[in-house]
Enzyme design. Sequence first.
Site, short mmCIF file in Angstrom:
data_model
loop_
_atom_site.label_atom_id
_atom_site.label_comp_id
_atom_site.label_asym_id
_atom_site.label_seq_id
_atom_site.Cartn_x
_atom_site.Cartn_y
_atom_site.Cartn_z
N SER A 220 13.45 -23.05 -36.90
CA SER A 220 12.93 -22.08 -35.93
C SER A 220 13.78 -20.80 -35.89
CB SER A 220 12.92 -22.70 -34.53
OG SER A 220 14.24 -22.90 -34.09
N GLY A 224 17.88 -20.27 -35.89
CA GLY A 224 18.39 -19.37 -36.93
C GLY A 224 19.27 -18.28 -36.32
N GLU A 241 15.51 -19.34 -43.44
CA GLU A 241 14.08 -19.37 -43.74
C GLU A 241 13.41 -19.84 -42.46
OE1 GLU A 241 10.73 -19.76 -44.28
OE2 GLU A 241 11.03 -21.61 -45.41
N CYS A 275 5.79 -23.58 -43.28
CA CYS A 275 6.20 -22.23 -42.85
C CYS A 275 5.23 -21.18 -43.39
CB CYS A 275 7.64 -21.95 -43.24
SG CYS A 275 8.00 -22.25 -44.96
P1 NDP Z 1 14.96 -26.26 -35.10
O1 NDP Z 1 14.43 -25.22 -35.96
O2 NDP Z 1 15.43 -25.88 -33.75
O3 NDP Z 1 16.17 -26.94 -35.87
C1 NDP Z 1 16.77 -28.14 -35.44
C2 NDP Z 1 17.86 -28.46 -36.44
O4 NDP Z 1 18.84 -27.43 -36.40
C3 NDP Z 1 18.56 -29.76 -36.12
O5 NDP Z 1 18.93 -30.38 -37.33
C4 NDP Z 1 19.81 -29.28 -35.38
O6 NDP Z 1 20.88 -30.14 -35.53
C5 NDP Z 1 20.10 -27.99 -36.12
N1 NDP Z 1 20.86 -27.04 -35.32
C6 NDP Z 1 20.68 -26.68 -34.04
N2 NDP Z 1 21.61 -25.76 -33.66
C7 NDP Z 1 22.38 -25.54 -34.75
C8 NDP Z 1 23.49 -24.69 -35.01
N3 NDP Z 1 24.01 -23.89 -34.08
N4 NDP Z 1 24.03 -24.73 -36.26
C9 NDP Z 1 23.51 -25.53 -37.21
N5 NDP Z 1 22.47 -26.35 -37.01
C10 NDP Z 1 21.91 -26.35 -35.79
O7 NDP Z 1 13.95 -27.45 -35.15
P2 NDP Z 1 12.88 -28.04 -34.24
O8 NDP Z 1 12.58 -29.35 -34.78
O9 NDP Z 1 13.27 -27.94 -32.82
O10 NDP Z 1 11.61 -27.10 -34.53
C11 NDP Z 1 11.30 -26.04 -33.66
C12 NDP Z 1 10.28 -25.12 -34.27
O11 NDP Z 1 10.73 -24.65 -35.52
C13 NDP Z 1 8.93 -25.74 -34.56
O12 NDP Z 1 8.13 -25.70 -33.43
C14 NDP Z 1 8.40 -24.88 -35.67
O13 NDP Z 1 7.69 -23.79 -35.12
C15 NDP Z 1 9.63 -24.36 -36.37
N6 NDP Z 1 9.88 -25.00 -37.66
C16 NDP Z 1 9.84 -24.21 -38.76
C17 NDP Z 1 10.03 -24.75 -40.00
C18 NDP Z 1 9.98 -23.91 -41.23
O14 NDP Z 1 9.71 -24.45 -42.30
N7 NDP Z 1 10.26 -22.62 -41.14
C19 NDP Z 1 10.25 -26.19 -40.18
C20 NDP Z 1 10.31 -26.93 -38.95
C21 NDP Z 1 10.14 -26.34 -37.73
P3 NDP Z 1 21.59 -30.78 -34.22
O15 NDP Z 1 20.58 -31.62 -33.57
O16 NDP Z 1 22.74 -31.55 -34.74
O17 NDP Z 1 21.97 -29.62 -33.36
#
Ligand code: NDP
Length: 468
Positions: A220, A224, A241, A275
């Site tokens: 997300s 990012g 990405e 995506c």
């Molecule tokens: P996120 O995009 O919020 O990512 C969650 C991941 O990021 C977890 O592995 C988490 O690990 C890690 N993370 C969180 N904070 C940090 C940080 N500060 N540094 C490094 N890693 C971190 O995922 P969601 O599952 O919540 O998806 C939310 C939205 O993202 C979806 O609704 C969708 O719209 C979008 N999405 C887009 C994708 C794409 O391909 N572009 C793919 C999937 C989702 P930890 O739990 O250890 O913090």
Amino acid sequence: MNTNLIINGEQIQGVAATFAVINPADESVLVEVPSASVEQVNQAIETATVAFKTWKNTEDSEINSTFLKIAADIRAAKDEIAELITLEQGKTLAMAQFEVEAGASWIEYLTSLEIPVDTIADPSGKTIKVYNRPLGVVASITPWNWPFMIAIWHIFPALKTKNCVVNKPSEFTPLSTIKLVEIINRHVAQGVCSVVLGTGEVGATLSGHPDVAKVTFTGSTRTGQRILSSSVDSLKSVVLELGGNDVGIVLEDADLDRTAQGIFGSAFLNVGQTCAALKRLYVHESIYDELTEKLANIANSQVLGSGLDPEVTFGPIQNKIQYNKVKGLIADAVAQGGKIITAEKNVPEKGYFVAPTLITNVEQGVALVDEEQFGPVLPIVKYSDVAQVIEQTNQSEFGLGGSVWTTDIARGEKIASQMETGTVWINSHSDLSPAAPFGGWKSSGLGFSFGLDGLLLFTHKQAIHISQ
Ligand code: NDP
């Protein structure tokens, strides 16, 4: 099911709290996974730092032959990996097998690329050689939509350019990534590629670690942005990405049968959780009714259910949060006058199922059009003036991909040149190439992956000036 971390080539259990991996097709708990502790994450980075001292000097030919052995092992384990993907992610077995096969081919393609050494003739007469040197330890954080494939997209360009990697898969879908890293570790030295699992602080520990040279993240925009801001103190570089709200524009002269198939295949690829899926569709008024009817027919013919059932063509949404988000966007669009043109379907009682849904009578200003749905619903907007559509759709905060559907390729290219997106497809959408740069403008990301550009993201330039 293997739920171990892999650190320094060894499989060990996480020692922090456990989290459940849920089967999205029936909401059952597949397995409880112990998280890595902060100490274990730090240990993975330390061992990668040590392994880098040797891996960075590995011959290119050795890396290529290692990649070919890994790809062969992935193919040999194709059925096992595909089943893990279907169980944890929800997609059909056929789609999961495609994910495994495409992943293996992607690794093989990388062996055909050479890291360039450029020679520059300086006006003073000296020679300058420009090398692309590895960075060190790369932290990779991968998402739940294409868990196996995106792990390959992150890990292999970094390894190819002689970096070591610590990967953290999404807590929703860690199982196929554990298998991938297990296979990689059959062929690389200890510490070259590790995987840590968890939720809450594992990702932030990785991305904030001072010994990590680069963070690569797919997910997300919000997360990012957090990663980018935490990179400031150590001047870490990041590849992001992020999301997209890809627009598809259908011109009056499009081949409608082919276009309907292509649009459905992209917008509902992986149940819309991709995506670079087509996420808002603009159709010229002269063909609007015909095309929407064709799309509705394809949507209505889908069979919903568990991806393990060979009759099923359409699986569940991967997780409950995303399921609720998609349901909310549909309800909001309908409340604002949107019309659902797909047939109501009985969905399985358990699991995060939403039938493929097409919504007409919506425009910019409705959240379903303006925001990324990341799920099985597509808004369709009628237009009469293509220049206006381009201007309107370019106002989006996203700029990942777009497409033009037409039999007039020259006109399609002209329209493409006006679209503010990193990729524009003509008569297709989402079909990524390992050879072409892929990335987003605006809030869709930072850095272009794939092809040679994608490899060079994991290198420093070093210019050596040689005076005779
Ligand atoms: P996120 O995009 O919020 O990512 C969650 C991941 O990021 C977890 O592995 C988490 O690990 C890690 N993370 C969180 N904070 C940090 C940080 N500060 N540094 C490094 N890693 C971190 O995922 P969601 O599952 O919540 O998806 C939310 C939205 O993202 C979806 O609704 C969708 O719209 C979008 N999405 C887009 C994708 C794409 O391909 N572009 C793919 C999937 C989702 P930890 O739990 O250890 O913090």
